[in-house]
Design an enzyme around this catalytic site. Sequence first.
Site, short mmCIF file in Angstrom:
data_model
loop_
_atom_site.label_atom_id
_atom_site.label_comp_id
_atom_site.label_asym_id
_atom_site.label_seq_id
_atom_site.Cartn_x
_atom_site.Cartn_y
_atom_site.Cartn_z
N CYS A 1 0.82 -1.20 0.00
CA CYS A 1 0.00 0.00 0.00
C CYS A 1 0.86 1.26 0.00
O CYS A 1 2.03 1.26 0.42
CB CYS A 1 -0.90 0.03 1.23
SG CYS A 1 -2.27 -1.14 1.18
N GLU B 1 0.63 3.79 1.96
CA GLU B 1 1.01 4.17 3.33
C GLU B 1 2.27 3.42 3.76
O GLU B 1 3.15 3.98 4.42
CB GLU B 1 -0.14 3.86 4.30
CG GLU B 1 -1.40 4.67 4.05
CD GLU B 1 -2.37 3.99 3.09
OE1 GLU B 1 -1.92 3.26 2.18
OE2 GLU B 1 -3.58 4.20 3.25
N1 THU Z 1 -4.46 0.75 -1.34
C1 THU Z 1 -3.52 1.60 -0.81
O1 THU Z 1 -2.40 1.69 -1.30
N2 THU Z 1 -3.88 2.32 0.29
C2 THU Z 1 -5.14 2.38 0.82
O2 THU Z 1 -5.36 3.12 1.77
C3 THU Z 1 -6.21 1.56 0.22
C4 THU Z 1 -5.76 0.54 -0.77
C5 THU Z 1 -4.10 0.02 -2.56
C6 THU Z 1 -3.80 -1.42 -2.41
C7 THU Z 1 -4.06 -1.94 -3.82
O3 THU Z 1 -2.90 -1.73 -4.62
C8 THU Z 1 -5.16 -1.04 -4.33
O4 THU Z 1 -5.15 0.10 -3.48
C9 THU Z 1 -6.53 -1.68 -4.33
O5 THU Z 1 -6.82 -2.22 -3.09
#
Ligand code: THU
Length: 137
Positions: free
Chosen positions: A54, A56
Site C-alpha cells: 500500500c 502508506e
Molecule cells: N491501497 C492503498 O495503497 N492504500 C489504501 O489506503 C487503500 C488501498 C491500494 C492497495 C491496492 O494496490 C489497491 O489500493 C486496491 O486495493
Amino acid sequence: MGGPMSLLIAATEVRENAYAPYSRFKVGAALRSASGAVYTGCNVENVAYPEGTCAEAGAIAAMIAAGDTRITEVLVIADSPSPVPPCGGCRQKIAEFADGDVTVTLCTTDGKSNAVTVADLLPGSFSAGHMARTNDG
Ligand code: THU
C-alpha cells in the site's frame, strides 16, 4: 500555505507513480515526521496479488529508511467516490509510529476530504503496553 497543503501536493504527485496494473486503483500517501520532513509512497502491486504493498506502507518505509521514527501528520489520496480509508494493516502500521491524536486526512482526487485521527482509525489498538507482563519473567 499550511502543512496539510504541502502533504496534498506531495501525495497527489507520488500517486502518479503508483504501480497498479491489476486494480487500476492508484493511491498516494504523504506523511510528515517529527523532524518536519515529508515522506511519500504509492501502492506497488504484484502479479502475486498478496505481495502488493500500500501507499502508506511505502511512505512509512521511506521515513524509517531516512532515520525518522515519529509521524505527526498523514494524508492519503485516491480517485475514489469518497475519501479513501487506509486498510486495516496500514492502520496498524501508522499506529506504530504515530500518537492517537495524529491527523490522517483522507482525500479524493476531485477534492473531497475527511480528517480523522489515528485513534479513530484504530480504536482499542494493540500496543506494547499490552505485553508489559512479558518482562516479569
Ligand atoms: N491501497 C492503498 O495503497 N492504500 C489504501 O489506503 C487503500 C488501498 C491500494 C492497495 C491496492 O494496490 C489497491 O489500493 C486496491 O486495493
